[in-house]
Structure formats: structure tokens, C-alpha cells
Design a protein around this motif. Structure first.
Motif, PDB file in Angstrom:
ATOM      1  N   ASP A  62      42.848  47.505  52.868  1.00 28.14           N
ATOM      2  CA  ASP A  62      41.458  47.312  53.278  1.00 28.14           C
ATOM      3  C   ASP A  62      40.580  47.185  52.035  1.00 28.14           C
ATOM      4  OD1 ASP A  62      38.917  47.343  54.270  1.00 28.14           O
ATOM      5  OD2 ASP A  62      39.105  49.242  55.364  1.00 28.14           O
ATOM      6  N   ARG A  63      40.060  45.988  51.796  1.00 26.28           N
ATOM      7  CA  ARG A  63      39.299  45.735  50.572  1.00 26.28           C
ATOM      8  C   ARG A  63      38.008  46.548  50.506  1.00 26.28           C
ATOM      9  NH1 ARG A  63      43.506  42.713  49.877  1.00 26.28           N
ATOM     10  NH2 ARG A  63      43.403  40.755  48.722  1.00 26.28           N
TER      11      ARG A  63
ATOM     12  N   CYS B 197      48.254  45.265  42.277  1.00 27.28           N
ATOM     13  CA  CYS B 197      47.437  44.242  41.632  1.00 27.28           C
ATOM     14  C   CYS B 197      48.117  43.698  40.386  1.00 27.28           C
ATOM     15  CB  CYS B 197      46.063  44.811  41.281  1.00 27.28           C
ATOM     16  SG  CYS B 197      45.025  45.156  42.709  1.00 27.28           S
ATOM     17  N   LEU B 198      48.738  44.569  39.614  1.00 25.44           N
ATOM     18  CA  LEU B 198      49.451  44.119  38.419  1.00 25.44           C
ATOM     19  C   LEU B 198      50.594  43.185  38.777  1.00 25.44           C
ATOM     20  CD1 LEU B 198      47.787  46.331  36.968  1.00 25.44           C
ATOM     21  CD2 LEU B 198      49.868  47.009  35.784  1.00 25.44           C
ATOM     22  N   LEU B 199      51.323  43.541  39.834  1.00 27.19           N
ATOM     23  CA  LEU B 199      52.444  42.704  40.240  1.00 27.19           C
ATOM     24  C   LEU B 199      51.957  41.378  40.819  1.00 27.19           C
ATOM     25  CD1 LEU B 199      54.698  45.423  41.931  1.00 27.19           C
ATOM     26  CD2 LEU B 199      54.985  44.403  39.662  1.00 27.19           C
ATOM     27  N   GLY B 200      50.894  41.428  41.627  1.00 28.85           N
ATOM     28  CA  GLY B 200      50.383  40.216  42.251  1.00 28.85           C
ATOM     29  C   GLY B 200      49.731  39.264  41.277  1.00 28.85           C
ATOM     30  N   ALA B 201      49.126  39.794  40.219  1.00 28.86           N
ATOM     31  CA  ALA B 201      48.440  38.947  39.245  1.00 28.86           C
ATOM     32  C   ALA B 201      49.416  38.192  38.350  1.00 28.86           C
ATOM     33  CB  ALA B 201      47.505  39.785  38.387  1.00 28.86           C
TER      34      ALA B 201
ATOM     35  N   THR C 252      35.706  49.858  44.972  1.00 27.81           N
ATOM     36  CA  THR C 252      36.471  49.688  46.205  1.00 27.81           C
ATOM     37  C   THR C 252      37.828  49.074  45.883  1.00 27.81           C
ATOM     38  OG1 THR C 252      35.663  47.446  46.616  1.00 27.81           O
ATOM     39  CG2 THR C 252      34.339  49.276  47.480  1.00 27.81           C
ATOM     40  N   VAL C 253      38.692  49.020  46.891  1.00 23.77           N
ATOM     41  CA  VAL C 253      39.984  48.350  46.721  1.00 23.77           C
ATOM     42  C   VAL C 253      39.754  46.901  46.321  1.00 23.77           C
ATOM     43  CG1 VAL C 253      42.069  47.586  47.907  1.00 23.77           C
ATOM     44  CG2 VAL C 253      41.152  49.881  48.346  1.00 23.77           C
ATOM     45  N   GLY C 254      38.770  46.262  46.961  1.00 24.73           N
ATOM     46  CA  GLY C 254      38.471  44.872  46.636  1.00 24.73           C
ATOM     47  C   GLY C 254      38.025  44.679  45.202  1.00 24.73           C
ATOM     48  N   ASP C 255      37.294  45.668  44.653  1.00 24.91           N
ATOM     49  CA  ASP C 255      36.864  45.574  43.264  1.00 24.91           C
ATOM     50  C   ASP C 255      38.062  45.536  42.316  1.00 24.91           C
ATOM     51  OD1 ASP C 255      34.192  45.612  43.996  1.00 24.91           O
ATOM     52  OD2 ASP C 255      34.033  47.798  43.828  1.00 24.91           O
ATOM     53  N   ILE C 256      39.046  46.377  42.578  1.00 20.49           N
ATOM     54  CA  ILE C 256      40.246  46.402  41.733  1.00 20.49           C
ATOM     55  C   ILE C 256      40.984  45.074  41.830  1.00 20.49           C
ATOM     56  CG2 ILE C 256      42.486  47.516  41.361  1.00 20.49           C
ATOM     57  CD1 ILE C 256      40.238  49.257  40.512  1.00 20.49           C
ATOM     58  N   VAL C 257      41.105  44.553  43.051  1.00 18.18           N
ATOM     59  CA  VAL C 257      41.778  43.263  43.238  1.00 18.18           C
ATOM     60  C   VAL C 257      41.030  42.175  42.477  1.00 18.18           C
ATOM     61  CG1 VAL C 257      42.450  41.504  44.912  1.00 18.18           C
ATOM     62  CG2 VAL C 257      42.729  43.928  45.468  1.00 18.18           C
ATOM     63  N   ASP C 258      39.701  42.161  42.602  1.00 17.04           N
ATOM     64  CA  ASP C 258      38.902  41.124  41.929  1.00 17.04           C
ATOM     65  C   ASP C 258      39.054  41.199  40.411  1.00 17.04           C
ATOM     66  OD1 ASP C 258      38.011  40.228  44.359  1.00 17.04           O
ATOM     67  OD2 ASP C 258      36.090  41.312  44.279  1.00 17.04           O
TER      68      ASP C 258
END
Length: 548
Positions: free
Chosen positions: A158-159, A178-182, A90-96
Motif C-alpha cells: 500500500d503506497r 525497492c533495491l531489487l526492483g530498481a 510513506t511506502v510510496g515515497d520510498i518507491v519513488d
């Protein structure tokens, strides 16, 4: 405690020295040296197949070079061009995944705080260490940073959404956000402007410029390179076969590359001329030896022998000179040469009056073209730019309005799509095309420009089947076919698609000087900057489409 991968911040560094990579018996990368420090922003350029993506994998540590060393300090992330089509996350998995260290740091901090409250031995030091790790990662703000990046790139936030239900472009934008936010120390990005609209491009540009760590960007997007890169690594062929590094950003690269090519061409021509001179001198000496040394009748034998020996020695000297002189400069890369396109002064070549096309070109549009005119067609996707060019080319009949063309007008449209890939060789396709133009009376025999004279395809590539050419090479062939008709009016729809940076620069320069009328539609931000002085025809979406 879980070991965290903490950023090095101002201590971050990525260096490679003497990197060489061989693939399939061919050297893809040779003698690559780079030093990426915090605040440095590298752009990597080169034609397709020059090893740009391979270099990113070497820098990231996912590929071991055949020669050379790579040293990394700090956190690093690589964004490849491709993403897996089948993905159950999911989107949330990538973020995590990208915020895993921030998540772990907060958990450790909570655990250390509990231990501290219970006065367990060593709790004070554990808490101090956990607090420092969380502060280094700025862990409390990590999710907000990702959310801001998702919004800035126009990505799904939407996660719970499954990646498999999203388009390739959406998946790419999520990963990039995610790369930019991390906030990794080192970002390695392969064609990051793919799948981004104008707002996304502007957001990415601003974030990369503000990034405190090091950035390496592989891109054909000249505007991104111009706005972001401070140093350019050019992997295209050079005089000695080694890549070149140019300071001064994209401007420094263009100026340096031009100077390099000029020196290379001059040295090659000088060596060729000297080689030709020595060959002629040897030929002259051999001719004198075979015919010119014979003396008149009555000359004694001693004179004949003396003269013969001198001529033989001359031939030997000429042979030695020729053998010692080698053309050491390799053949320089081809440059694009726009043929002289004809002008018809005082003639209105093409005029459109209030044309529309149902469902495609919504607002009545008019224009008039004479030789030397320039027109940039702008507007959002769906506004009808390609449709208008198709109407002007006579490929699509307007629903309303009229189109007037002058007698014997030569007009050609370079569409966004290249010709259908066939097994016919490129030069055969080109010859058949020009032969049809001659037989139809469009061209005279003396007006035909050979494919090689355009500088678009090497003789080796021109001898390949069209289906075996890369997308960029097929686009070059399409441009050659468009120019073969020597048009009075040249219509260009996204002409920079799949073309190399060097060719786009050469094409842009040529378009400013040709006597033909040019109508150009493009989203290429650098080309838009380069033609900002041209008259503009702005197309808009209908009101109902804007509301949607």
C-alpha cells in the motif's frame, strides 16, 4: 534535460585496492582488495567487529578509507542493517526515491515526443537519447518489478501507508524490495536475511542468483552464502594479518579456511617447540658453565682456562640462537572443543507421553530418548517447539500427558535467550556455576571442564563483565554453561543465534559425534541441511491458527 544516473550494465565495476580503515586507534580493515563485476557475487564473513559493515560503507562511498583506493562504475545501492525508527515518509515515497531515474526518464521521453511532434530543432536527437535512457532503465516495467519484489518478500504494498506505522521488519522488507526492483548495477547488502520468513528467504535467494549485476553480501546466514556467493572474503584473523579471498563459493571457503588454520596451527606449534628447545639448550649450557666445567684436583690452570672458555662460548652461541629465533606466527584463533559427554547405554533417559500445553503445544506429542539419539524438532513459529523443549527440560509442566526421566539424569536446555547480563566477569560466572554443580553432586571435581578448554571465549574476553560482551560472546558463554554439566541429554533451541559461521560449523560437526542425546530446534536453513538425516519431529499449528 535532467541528468539521469543510468546503469552501466555489462560495463559496471566496483574495485577496491589496499583499503585500510582505522577506528579509535585500532585498525578495523587492512589490505582489502576486491573486484566486483557483473555476475560476480561476493560474500563477506567474519566475527562481530571485524569491519564487515564498515567495508560496505567504504565500497558505497559513504566512508573514505584511511588508505587505499575505490573505483566505481555504474549504479549502486546499499542496504544497511538498521533503519531509522522515526520516518515520516510513506511506502510510496520510498518507491519513488528508488525509481526516481525511471520516473525522470519517462518524463523526458514524453517531453521529447512532444518536441518531436512539434518539429522543434534537435528534437530527433533528444527523442533518441530519451528513448535509449528509458530502455536502459527498462523504465516502463519499474513499478511492476517493485510490486513483484514486495509480494515476494511479504512486504506491505500500500503506497499510502506511513513507514512509522510499520514494524522494523516491514520497513526493511520494503526497502529491500525497492533495491531489487530498481535493478541497480551493484547491490551492497548487510545481513539481508534479517526479518525474512522462509518464503522471503527463497525469493531473495532466487533474485540474487539471477541478478545480472554485482552483489556483495555481508551475512552470517550460511544457507544464503552457500546458495548465492561465488567468492568469499574472510575478514577473520589470518597468519599474516591480511584478509583471505576464497573461490569456489561457501564450500571453497570452508575447505580453504580449514587448510589455512591447520597450516597456521602447525607453524605456531613448530616455532613454539623450537623456541622451547633453544631455551632448554641455553639453560643446559648455563648449568654446565656454573658447575660442570670444574676439573678434578690437580688439573693444570691451562686446562681449566681452556675448558671455561669453551663453555662460555657455548652459552653465548645458545643465547644468540635464542635471540635470532623469534616466534613470528601469531597465536591461532581458538577452536571449539566439545567435551566428552557421558553415555548410559541401555537406559531410556527421557520419555514424553502425549504431552500438551494449553495455548502453546496444541497436539499431543511423544518421544523417547536414549544415549546417542538425535532428534530435530521442526514446525512454523507458534507450533510449540520452544514449549516442547521447556517441558522436556522440566521448566514447564504439561497440561496433559506425562514426562519420565531416568534417575540422576543430567539434562540441560540452551534456550534462545542468553543469561542475564551482569557485571560479574564471565570466568567467575562459569566457576560459580561449576562449583554449584560439584556441591550438588551433579559433577565430580575431575569432571569439571575449564572455560578456556572449550575454545569459546579468549582469556581476555573471559575476564570481562558479562554485560560488556557482545551478543555473540554472551551466546558462547551460554553454550559453555550448558556444556559444563556434562549432560546426558542436550536440548538446543535455535543454537546458531548470534554465533559466528566458524563456530556453528564446529558445533554442528561435534553434535554428529557426541554420545549424548541431542534434541535440536532450528530455523537455520544450513543447519537443517546438515542434520537432514536425523529423525524429525514435526509440530503443526492448530487448524484455526492456520486459517487466520
Amino acid at each position: 534535460m535532467t541528468t539521469l544516473n543510468l546503469p552501466a550494465r555489462d560495463r559496471a565495476q566496483l574495485t577496491c585496492t589496499g583499503v585500510r580503515v582505522d577506528r579509535g586507534g585500532r585498525t578495523v580493515l587492512h589490505q582489502v582488495d576486491m573486484k566486483i563485476a557483473p555476475g560476480s557475487r561476493w560474500g563477506v564473513v567474519g566475527e562481530n567487529g571485524r569491519g564487515k559493515s564498515t567495508l560496505l560503507h567504504v565500497l558505497a562511498g559513504t566512508l573514505t578509507p584511511d588508505e587505499g583506493t575505490v573505483h566505481r562504475v555504474g549504479t549502486l545501492a546499499l542496504a544497511e542493517q538498521e533503519m531509522p525508527a522515526e520516518d515520516e515518509r510513506t511506502v510510496g515515497d520510498i518507491v519513488d526515491e528508488h525509481l526516481a531515474d525511471a520516473r525522470a526518464a519517462l518524463r523526458q521521453l514524453d517531453a521529447a515526443a512532444t518536441d518531436l511532434a512539434e518539429a522543434r530543432p534537435g528534437a530527433e536527437q533528444d527523442y533518441a537519447d530519451a528513448l535509449e535512457a528509458a530502455q536502459t532503465l527498462d523504465a516502463w516495467d519499474a513499478d511492476r518489478r517493485v510490486d513483484v519484489a514486495l509480494a515476494g518478500l511479504g512486504a506491505v504494498s500500500d503506497r499510502t501507508r506511513l513507514l512509522a506505522t510499520l514494524s522494523v521488519g516491514q520497513r526493511y522488507r520494503i526497502r529491500l524490495a525497492c533495491l531489487l526492483g530498481a535493478e541497480y548495477d551493484l547491490l551492497l547488502l548487510d545481513e539481508p536475511t534479517n526479518h525474512l520468513d522462509l518464503a522471503g528467504l527463497e525469493y531473495l535467494t532466487a533474485r540474487l542468483r539471477a541478478h545480472s549485476g554485482g552483489v556483495v553480501v555481508v551475512s552470517h546466514d550460511r544457507a544464503l552464502l552457500s546458495d548465492v556467493a561465488t567468492t568469499i572474503l574472510d575478514l577473520d584473523p589470518t597468519r599474516d594479518g591480511s584478509p583471505r579471498v576464497y573461490g569456489g563459493g561457501y564450500t571453497g571457503y570452508r575447505e580453504g579456511r580449514e587448510a589455512e588454520l591447520t597450516r597456521w596451527e602447525a607453524e605456531y606449534e613448530l616455532q613454539q617447540a623450537e623456541h622451547t628447545r633453544l631455551k632448554q639448550a641455553l639453560s643446559d649450557s648455563q648449568n654446565r658453565l656454573s658447575t660442570g666445567w670444574r676439573p678434578d684436583k690437580g688439573t693444570d690452570k691451562h686446562q681449566r682456562a681452556t675448558r671455561a672458555g669453551a663453555l662460555v662460548r657455548s652459552v653465548h652461541r645458545r643465547q644468540e640462537d635464542l635471540e635470532q629465533h623469534k616466534v613470528t606466527a601469531p597465536v591461532p584463533p581458538q577452536r571449539f572443543h566439545l567435551p566428552d559427554l557421558p553415555a548410559r547405554p541401555g537406559v531410556v533417559l527421557l520419555r514424553a507421553e502425549e504431552v500438551t500445553v494449553d495455548g502453546r503445544l496444541h497436539r499431543p506429542t511423544g518421544l523417547s530418548l536414549t544415549s546417542g539419539d538425535r532428534l530435530a524438532v521442526t514446525g512454523p513459529n507458534g507450533a510449540g517447539k520452544s514449549t516442547l523443549l521447556s517441558v522436556l527440560a522440566g521448566q514447564l509442566a504439561p497440561t496433559t500427558g506425562r514426562l519420565h526421566r531416568s534417575r540422576k539424569l543430567r539434562l540441560h536446555l540452551l534456550g534462545q535467550e542468553s543469561p542475564r547480563a551482569t557485571r560479574r566477569r564471565a570466568h567467575d560466572l562459569y566457576r560459580r556455576h561449576t562449583a554449584r554443580l560439584v556441591s550438588a553432586g551433579v559433577l565430580k571435581e575431575g569432571e569439571v571442564t575449564g572455560l578456556g578448554a572449550l575454545g569459546l571465549l579468549s582469556s581476555r574476553d573471559a575476564n570481562k563483565a558479562v554485560a560488556e560482551l557482545s551478543m555473540g560472546q554472551q551466546r558462547r558463554l551460554a553454550l559453555a554453561l550448558a556444556l559444563a554439566a556434562r549432560p546426558h541429554v542436550l536440548l538446543l533451541d535455535e543454537p546458531t543465534n548470534h554465533l559466528s559461521i566458524a563456530l556453528v560449523d564446529e558445533l554442528t560437526q561435534a553434535l554428529h559425534t557426541t554420545e549424548a542425546a541431542i534434541v535440536l530446534a532450528t530455523h537455520d536453513r544450513q543447519m537443517q541441511r546438515d542434520i537432514h538425516t536425523w529423525p524429525h519431529l514435526s509440530l503443526t499449528l492448530p487448524v484455526e491458527a492456520v486459517r487466520v
